[in-house]
Design a protein around this motif. Structure first.
Motif, PDB file in Angstrom:
ATOM      1  N   LEU A  13      63.597  43.741  24.942  1.00 20.22           N
ATOM      2  CA  LEU A  13      62.922  43.189  26.102  1.00 20.22           C
ATOM      3  C   LEU A  13      61.454  43.567  26.060  1.00 20.22           C
ATOM      4  O   LEU A  13      61.112  44.716  25.785  1.00 20.22           O
ATOM      5  CB  LEU A  13      63.552  43.721  27.388  1.00 20.22           C
ATOM      6  CG  LEU A  13      65.048  43.467  27.561  1.00 20.22           C
ATOM      7  CD1 LEU A  13      65.569  44.191  28.792  1.00 20.22           C
ATOM      8  CD2 LEU A  13      65.328  41.982  27.666  1.00 20.22           C
ATOM      9  N   GLN A  14      60.603  42.609  26.348  1.00 25.87           N
ATOM     10  CA  GLN A  14      59.149  42.828  26.348  1.00 25.87           C
ATOM     11  C   GLN A  14      58.595  42.377  27.697  1.00 25.87           C
ATOM     12  O   GLN A  14      58.551  41.179  27.979  1.00 25.87           O
ATOM     13  CB  GLN A  14      58.497  42.054  25.218  1.00 25.87           C
ATOM     14  CG  GLN A  14      56.992  42.255  25.106  1.00 25.87           C
ATOM     15  CD  GLN A  14      56.619  43.639  24.645  1.00 25.87           C
ATOM     16  OE1 GLN A  14      57.253  44.193  23.747  1.00 25.87           O
ATOM     17  NE2 GLN A  14      55.598  44.218  25.258  1.00 25.87           N
ATOM     18  N   ALA A  15      58.172  43.358  28.489  1.00 29.68           N
ATOM     19  CA  ALA A  15      57.642  43.062  29.822  1.00 29.68           C
ATOM     20  C   ALA A  15      56.121  42.981  29.792  1.00 29.68           C
ATOM     21  O   ALA A  15      55.464  43.661  28.997  1.00 29.68           O
ATOM     22  CB  ALA A  15      58.090  44.122  30.813  1.00 29.68           C
ATOM     23  N   SER A  16      55.584  42.165  30.686  1.00 22.33           N
ATOM     24  CA  SER A  16      54.130  42.031  30.803  1.00 22.33           C
ATOM     25  C   SER A  16      53.782  41.558  32.201  1.00 22.33           C
ATOM     26  O   SER A  16      54.656  41.162  32.977  1.00 22.33           O
ATOM     27  CB  SER A  16      53.606  41.040  29.765  1.00 22.33           C
ATOM     28  OG  SER A  16      54.186  39.755  29.962  1.00 22.33           O
ATOM     29  N   GLY A  17      52.495  41.615  32.519  1.00 17.67           N
ATOM     30  CA  GLY A  17      52.028  41.044  33.774  1.00 17.67           C
ATOM     31  C   GLY A  17      51.610  42.027  34.831  1.00 17.67           C
ATOM     32  O   GLY A  17      51.144  41.629  35.899  1.00 17.67           O
ATOM     33  N   GLY A  18      51.771  43.312  34.583  1.00 14.60           N
ATOM     34  CA  GLY A  18      51.356  44.296  35.575  1.00 14.60           C
ATOM     35  C   GLY A  18      49.847  44.368  35.677  1.00 14.60           C
ATOM     36  O   GLY A  18      49.114  43.737  34.919  1.00 14.60           O
ATOM     37  N   GLY A  19      49.381  45.154  36.656  1.00 11.00           N
ATOM     38  CA  GLY A  19      47.956  45.316  36.825  1.00 11.00           C
ATOM     39  C   GLY A  19      47.613  45.951  38.144  1.00 11.00           C
ATOM     40  O   GLY A  19      48.488  46.480  38.845  1.00 11.00           O
ATOM     41  N   LEU A  20      46.325  45.881  38.487  1.00  6.93           N
ATOM     42  CA  LEU A  20      45.809  46.435  39.734  1.00  6.93           C
ATOM     43  C   LEU A  20      45.504  45.285  40.686  1.00  6.93           C
ATOM     44  O   LEU A  20      44.829  44.321  40.305  1.00  6.93           O
ATOM     45  CB  LEU A  20      44.547  47.249  39.458  1.00  6.93           C
ATOM     46  CG  LEU A  20      43.770  47.765  40.672  1.00  6.93           C
ATOM     47  CD1 LEU A  20      44.625  48.753  41.462  1.00  6.93           C
ATOM     48  CD2 LEU A  20      42.470  48.410  40.218  1.00  6.93           C
ATOM     49  N   VAL A  21      46.004  45.391  41.903  1.00  6.32           N
ATOM     50  CA  VAL A  21      45.791  44.337  42.892  1.00  6.32           C
ATOM     51  C   VAL A  21      45.620  44.972  44.262  1.00  6.32           C
ATOM     52  O   VAL A  21      46.140  46.061  44.516  1.00  6.32           O
ATOM     53  CB  VAL A  21      46.978  43.339  42.874  1.00  6.32           C
ATOM     54  CG1 VAL A  21      48.268  44.025  43.318  1.00  6.32           C
ATOM     55  CG2 VAL A  21      46.695  42.116  43.710  1.00  6.32           C
ATOM     56  N   GLN A  22      44.885  44.306  45.124  1.00  8.10           N
ATOM     57  CA  GLN A  22      44.714  44.806  46.487  1.00  8.10           C
ATOM     58  C   GLN A  22      45.940  44.484  47.326  1.00  8.10           C
ATOM     59  O   GLN A  22      46.666  43.522  47.043  1.00  8.10           O
ATOM     60  CB  GLN A  22      43.474  44.186  47.119  1.00  8.10           C
ATOM     61  CG  GLN A  22      42.168  44.701  46.552  1.00  8.10           C
ATOM     62  CD  GLN A  22      40.967  44.199  47.326  1.00  8.10           C
ATOM     63  OE1 GLN A  22      41.004  43.123  47.915  1.00  8.10           O
ATOM     64  NE2 GLN A  22      39.897  44.979  47.332  1.00  8.10           N
ATOM     65  N   ALA A  23      46.141  45.268  48.341  1.00 11.55           N
ATOM     66  CA  ALA A  23      47.241  45.022  49.270  1.00 11.55           C
ATOM     67  C   ALA A  23      47.142  43.588  49.802  1.00 11.55           C
ATOM     68  O   ALA A  23      46.054  43.110  50.126  1.00 11.55           O
ATOM     69  CB  ALA A  23      47.197  46.021  50.414  1.00 11.55           C
ATOM     70  N   GLY A  24      48.298  42.931  49.855  1.00 10.06           N
ATOM     71  CA  GLY A  24      48.339  41.540  50.280  1.00 10.06           C
ATOM     72  C   GLY A  24      48.249  40.554  49.139  1.00 10.06           C
ATOM     73  O   GLY A  24      48.490  39.357  49.331  1.00 10.06           O
ATOM     74  N   GLY A  25      47.925  41.045  47.972  1.00 14.72           N
ATOM     75  CA  GLY A  25      47.785  40.187  46.809  1.00 14.72           C
ATOM     76  C   GLY A  25      49.112  39.900  46.126  1.00 14.72           C
ATOM     77  O   GLY A  25      50.183  40.304  46.610  1.00 14.72           O
ATOM     78  N   SER A  26      49.024  39.221  44.986  1.00 11.90           N
ATOM     79  CA  SER A  26      50.215  38.797  44.247  1.00 11.90           C
ATOM     80  C   SER A  26      50.077  39.123  42.765  1.00 11.90           C
ATOM     81  O   SER A  26      48.974  39.187  42.225  1.00 11.90           O
ATOM     82  CB  SER A  26      50.427  37.285  44.399  1.00 11.90           C
ATOM     83  OG  SER A  26      50.624  36.922  45.743  1.00 11.90           O
ATOM     84  N   LEU A  27      51.224  39.311  42.144  1.00  8.76           N
ATOM     85  CA  LEU A  27      51.322  39.456  40.691  1.00  8.76           C
ATOM     86  C   LEU A  27      52.606  38.781  40.238  1.00  8.76           C
ATOM     87  O   LEU A  27      53.577  38.702  41.008  1.00  8.76           O
ATOM     88  CB  LEU A  27      51.370  40.930  40.278  1.00  8.76           C
ATOM     89  CG  LEU A  27      50.075  41.740  40.261  1.00  8.76           C
ATOM     90  CD1 LEU A  27      50.394  43.200  39.968  1.00  8.76           C
ATOM     91  CD2 LEU A  27      49.099  41.191  39.238  1.00  8.76           C
ATOM     92  N   ARG A  28      52.610  38.334  38.995  1.00  8.67           N
ATOM     93  CA  ARG A  28      53.845  37.822  38.411  1.00  8.67           C
ATOM     94  C   ARG A  28      54.128  38.580  37.130  1.00  8.67           C
ATOM     95  O   ARG A  28      53.307  38.583  36.205  1.00  8.67           O
ATOM     96  CB  ARG A  28      53.784  36.327  38.120  1.00  8.67           C
ATOM     97  CG  ARG A  28      55.144  35.773  37.714  1.00  8.67           C
ATOM     98  CD  ARG A  28      55.168  34.274  37.524  1.00  8.67           C
ATOM     99  NE  ARG A  28      54.691  33.875  36.205  1.00  8.67           N
ATOM    100  CZ  ARG A  28      55.069  32.755  35.596  1.00  8.67           C
ATOM    101  NH1 ARG A  28      55.931  31.944  36.174  1.00  8.67           N
ATOM    102  NH2 ARG A  28      54.562  32.441  34.410  1.00  8.67           N
ATOM    103  N   LEU A  29      55.281  39.207  37.093  1.00  8.12           N
ATOM    104  CA  LEU A  29      55.736  39.905  35.905  1.00  8.12           C
ATOM    105  C   LEU A  29      56.615  38.973  35.075  1.00  8.12           C
ATOM    106  O   LEU A  29      57.340  38.143  35.622  1.00  8.12           O
ATOM    107  CB  LEU A  29      56.523  41.157  36.276  1.00  8.12           C
ATOM    108  CG  LEU A  29      55.845  42.145  37.235  1.00  8.12           C
ATOM    109  CD1 LEU A  29      56.755  43.353  37.440  1.00  8.12           C
ATOM    110  CD2 LEU A  29      54.482  42.540  36.754  1.00  8.12           C
ATOM    111  N   SER A  30      56.541  39.157  33.772  1.00  5.72           N
ATOM    112  CA  SER A  30      57.378  38.386  32.852  1.00  5.72           C
ATOM    113  C   SER A  30      58.106  39.338  31.928  1.00  5.72           C
ATOM    114  O   SER A  30      57.614  40.423  31.627  1.00  5.72           O
ATOM    115  CB  SER A  30      56.523  37.431  32.010  1.00  5.72           C
ATOM    116  OG  SER A  30      55.818  36.522  32.809  1.00  5.72           O
ATOM    117  N   CYS A  31      59.259  38.922  31.488  1.00  2.00           N
ATOM    118  CA  CYS A  31      60.036  39.724  30.547  1.00  2.00           C
ATOM    119  C   CYS A  31      60.725  38.778  29.574  1.00  2.00           C
ATOM    120  O   CYS A  31      61.593  37.996  29.977  1.00  2.00           O
ATOM    121  CB  CYS A  31      61.053  40.577  31.285  1.00  2.00           C
ATOM    122  SG  CYS A  31      62.129  41.545  30.190  1.00  2.00           S
TER     123      CYS A  31
END
Length: 117
Positions: A3-21
């Motif tokens: 499994l290879q995960a990606s998509g993390g990061g730094l975001v402000q509260a209220g923001g969005s991120l999408r992780l992939s695996c």
């Protein structure tokens, strides 16, 4: 299963991120996938699961904010994270098991999600 995960990061509260695996398995379509998170000095916790048929389950703290989905043609599972809170800060891991197993035996390397206030 690798499994290879990606998509993390730094975001402000209220923001969005999408992780992939991305998963390397020939039976992805029946593999049950999950996302876990582990905050500093805390135990790893289940965030969400999805079956091969698309049935989902979520931990209470993320219900209504996170969405787990999968693309069986791409052997990939996603975690859409909306309305992020500082308490969502953690390392997020994807995990996999086949329907005949009781425990998630395959794990990705983890991706850091940091939510600033």
């Amino acid at each position: 299963v690798q499994l290879q995960a990606s998509g993390g990061g730094l975001v402000q509260a209220g923001g969005s991120l999408r992780l992939s695996c991305a998963a390397s398995t020939s039976i992805f379509s029946i593999t049950i996938m999950a996302w876990y998170c582990q905050a500093p000095e805390k135990q790893r916790e289940l965030v969400a699961t999805i079956t091969g048929g698309g049935s989902t389950n979520y931990a209470e703290p993320v219900k209504g904010r996170f969405t787990i989905s999968r693309d069986n043609a791409k052997n990939t599972v996603y975690l859409q994270m909306n309305s992020l809170k500082p308490e969502d800060t953690a390392v997020y891991y994807c995990a996999a098991r086949n329907p005949f197993q009781t425990d998630f035996g395959s794990w990705g390397q983890g991706t850091q999600v940091t939510v600033s206030s």
